[in-house]
Design an enzyme around this catalytic site. Structure first.
Site, PDB file in Angstrom:
ATOM      1  NE  ARG A   1      35.589  37.843  47.354  1.00  0.00           N
ATOM      2  CZ  ARG A   1      35.376  37.907  48.752  1.00  0.00           C
ATOM      3  NH1 ARG A   1      36.105  37.992  49.220  1.00  0.00           N
ATOM      4  NH2 ARG A   1      33.923  37.474  48.754  1.00  0.00           N
ATOM      5  CB  THR A   2      36.760  40.454  40.921  1.00  0.00           C
ATOM      6  OG1 THR A   2      36.452  39.055  41.349  1.00  0.00           O
ATOM      7  CG2 THR A   2      37.495  40.590  39.502  1.00  0.00           C
TER       8      THR A   2
ATOM      9  CE  LYS B   1      19.213  55.985  29.146  1.00  0.00           C
ATOM     10  NZ  LYS B   1      20.421  56.748  29.691  1.00  0.00           N
TER      11      LYS B   1
ATOM     12  NE  ARG C   1      32.141  38.538  38.041  1.00  0.00           N
ATOM     13  CZ  ARG C   1      32.788  37.847  38.896  1.00  0.00           C
ATOM     14  NH1 ARG C   1      34.051  37.884  38.690  1.00  0.00           N
ATOM     15  NH2 ARG C   1      32.109  37.376  39.983  1.00  0.00           N
TER      16      ARG C   1
ATOM     17  CG  HIS D   1      37.302  34.612  37.117  1.00  0.00           C
ATOM     18  ND1 HIS D   1      37.937  35.860  36.997  1.00  0.00           N
ATOM     19  CD2 HIS D   1      36.669  34.909  38.440  1.00  0.00           C
ATOM     20  CE1 HIS D   1      37.648  36.820  38.045  1.00  0.00           C
ATOM     21  NE2 HIS D   1      37.149  36.292  38.997  1.00  0.00           N
TER      22      HIS D   1
END
Lengths: 309, 309, 309
Positions: free
Chosen positions: C54-55, C84, C105, C133
């Protein structure tokens, strides 16, 4: 002619609309420059709850070639993950606010229908479980028209996994819009075509037969539509019983008429076993052109849903 | 000068073409506005069969900065999943219809070669297993030229996992186009450079030696090209035997000449252990500039393959 | 008014800047055509170390509607995979070279702060673990202003998982910029709001109380801000002890004032249990409009960080 608001089922297409979309697809193909900006202020959201890279890339390319933009995820299952547990309807309502059209691929039959009821923007069904895949049917019929000039009167052999394929369901529904089509269904005993499709064909006066001998069918068909045995939707036992039963290879290619066409929704595995040299030179091999046709019918559809005056 | 149709191997570059691309990269860098629309009607498909976020983002940014569009998937393995089982050739033929250039990352050596034979559009190899990674080599050599003015005559120490690194293979092939390069290879005994590369260097009159003492090599080198021990391509035993054997840190940084450069294809782990304050102020640390150079050589390459008059 | 260089924490917003961004969001909403090209030469990189479709879609749509372009990955964990093992700082430094703004995020608190220290371009925190957020808080406060005309003086009930929600933390910080806000916190005993937030509110003279009876709180609130019990961040025992304890359904909807608003960051599960017919007709249900508001505040923020004169 009524403009579509969504594309959820093949049954939504009228004959008139099909011909309109095919003509539009041809126009776009011939003069892509005329359509380069028609969706320049539009955004398409691609929500895939199961992977289908080919379908996704085809829709994305179609949108970009009309000047539009794309957002999306191959990861839409995250919306409905056990941890978060949002309903499909809520996901669709939220995503509607961010885009102008939603292309939805879902593992459950009926998902697109549900989505179209709550979305504030058009929804295109890009495959819903064992349900439908109407843009695949659209490109299939467009391919028949393009390759053979007409769809009316064609004898179409459909071969392979007819129980699990939404492709076959959508194709049967769409072909019932045309005149004098006759189907021959060739499938392993455990993967026969469903009664719902047969009833639909009977109701719409489309003639069909079922055969078990592929080689008997090949000389009579205008179109041989091969499908893949969908291993992922059946038991190992069922798969082994049907795999390799119906194959087109060099031994039976000679039975196919010179002006007939071999189609396949792709990916194909062992059910088509032709060398690359044949695939690239024999005009009867139509399945790569068929895949390319998908681009143009999807451009036509997007333009119709979003922009066409 | 012949225009490239694909980029599969470093050997495809002539010296003339390299210099042309480096010049073009510089022009784009200096006047990006002149190149903002050169690929405005083109679509690049990014097909990654194994993840490589850095390479993917770099190609995508390059294409967008030239006005082009991008479709793609980080999930291309789905094409060839056990369930569906499509051949790479078929996937490439289908995707060709949706785009103007394919950037392919694959876990198997030779995948890009195969793809280029069937694709209807240019294919760029973005890494194929232990095979090659020619745009990495391109940005490496461009970086040497940009940092040190010339590539001819440079003494290049290549350090670390020389057995598994396609980077090293591609770099060695590319450097053989220049004059009087000399390589010093420094690697753990179990990760020595392959005989195929040595033979290539001998054949092209590139001098090289193998050394085991990094600190002896550092004062003589113009370029110290560090590489990561590729844990994911070896046994735990092999990894533990080689990890941490060759490291650049503050203790041996002093041995490196003031006008030399430390390069690395990134990501780096413990083989470079310098504080951020040194990384951001010491001009010898070139690896972040090297990563940025990747953007410009990829822009030059895309423009060359697709648009350049 | 100082222009933001990054957006890492809600505390970075001054009241003046908030009002500026809300006004800008309104202007963009009313005249999107005026803003269609403002970021036409800019690239946004979306780096998601944990999924949040959604974000991600909201930011992507915002950037595209301003004429910008997007690169990114839902797979950013690959950077820091065991194999890695690159540091976040190095990943950010490399990606900085390919874009003009990074939307990050991350699953770890503080990741955006760290990223903003090394990035050569603005970093927007799109959620960092249990941290913050801030664009969610921005859209929350914008929604209160838009729905209720003013934020000052509002009585806000915050209900549900107040221990794990970064949403609540960011909202509390942001609301402390306004006058005479009063909070009522309603949460299961095991998911009470943290002392750090309480201290922040005391320090900024924001009054608050804690209540255990939701139905006593509903008639007094201007805003009922519901949150989801975050199953994925707690033990099964804790989840079962708190799930379903506080729910808005038709039985207590009648207790909510006619001019109040029900908000939710979404996705919601059982904590809101209203029929679709109510959700689509009752003006108090604000959470879908709230999600849409996210698009406009993110457009305003991107324009502010990147383009605004």
């Amino acid at each position: 002619m009524e403009r579509l608001k969504n594309l959820v089922r093949s049954q939504q297409f009228s004959r008139e609309l099909l011909e309109h979309l095919f003509l539009l697809a041809n126009k776009i193909r011939e003069n892509p420059g005329n359509y380069r900006d028609v969706l320049s202020d539009k955004i398409m959201a691609v929500l895939f709850y199961e992977p289908s890279t080919r379908t996704k890339l085809s829709f994305e390319s179609a949108m970009l070639k009309l000047g539009g933009n794309v957002i999306g995820t191959e990861n839409a299952k995250e919306f409905s993950s056990a941890a978060k547990g949002e309903s499909l309807e809520d996901s669709i309502r939220v995503v509607s606010a961010y885009c102008d059209v939603i292309v939805l691929r879902h593992n459950e039959t009926g998902a697109s229908e549900l989505a179209s009821q709550v979305a504030g923007v058009p929804v295109i069904n890009a495959g819903d479980g064992r349900g439908q895949h109407p843009t695949q049917a659209l490109l299939d019929v467009y391919t028949i028209q393009r390759e053979l000039s007409t769809v009316d009167g064609r004898r179409i052999a459909v071969v392979g996994d007819l129980a699990n394929g939404r492709t076959v369901r959508s194709l049967a529904y769409l072909c019932s819009k045309f005149n004098n089509i006759s189907f021959t269904f060739v499938s392993p005993p455990n993967l026969k075509i469903g009664d719902d499709i047969k009833e639909h064909l009977i109701e719409h006066n489309v003639s069909f037969t079922e055969e078990s001998d592929l080689n008997k069918v090949l000389p009579r068909a205008d179109v041989i539509y091969m499908t893949r045995i969908q291993k992922e939707r059946m038991t190992a036992e069922d798969y082994n019983a049907s795999k390799g039963l119906y194959v087109i290879d060099e031994s039976n290619l000679v039975l196919i008429r010179k002006d007939a066409r071999i189609m396949h929704p792709l990916p194909h595995v062992e059910e088509i076993n032709l060398p690359i040299s044949v695939e690239t030179t024999d005009a009867r091999v139509a399945y790569f052109r068929q895949a390319e046709n998908g681009l143009y019918v999807r451009m036509a559809l997007l333009h119709h849903l979003l922009g066409e005056k």
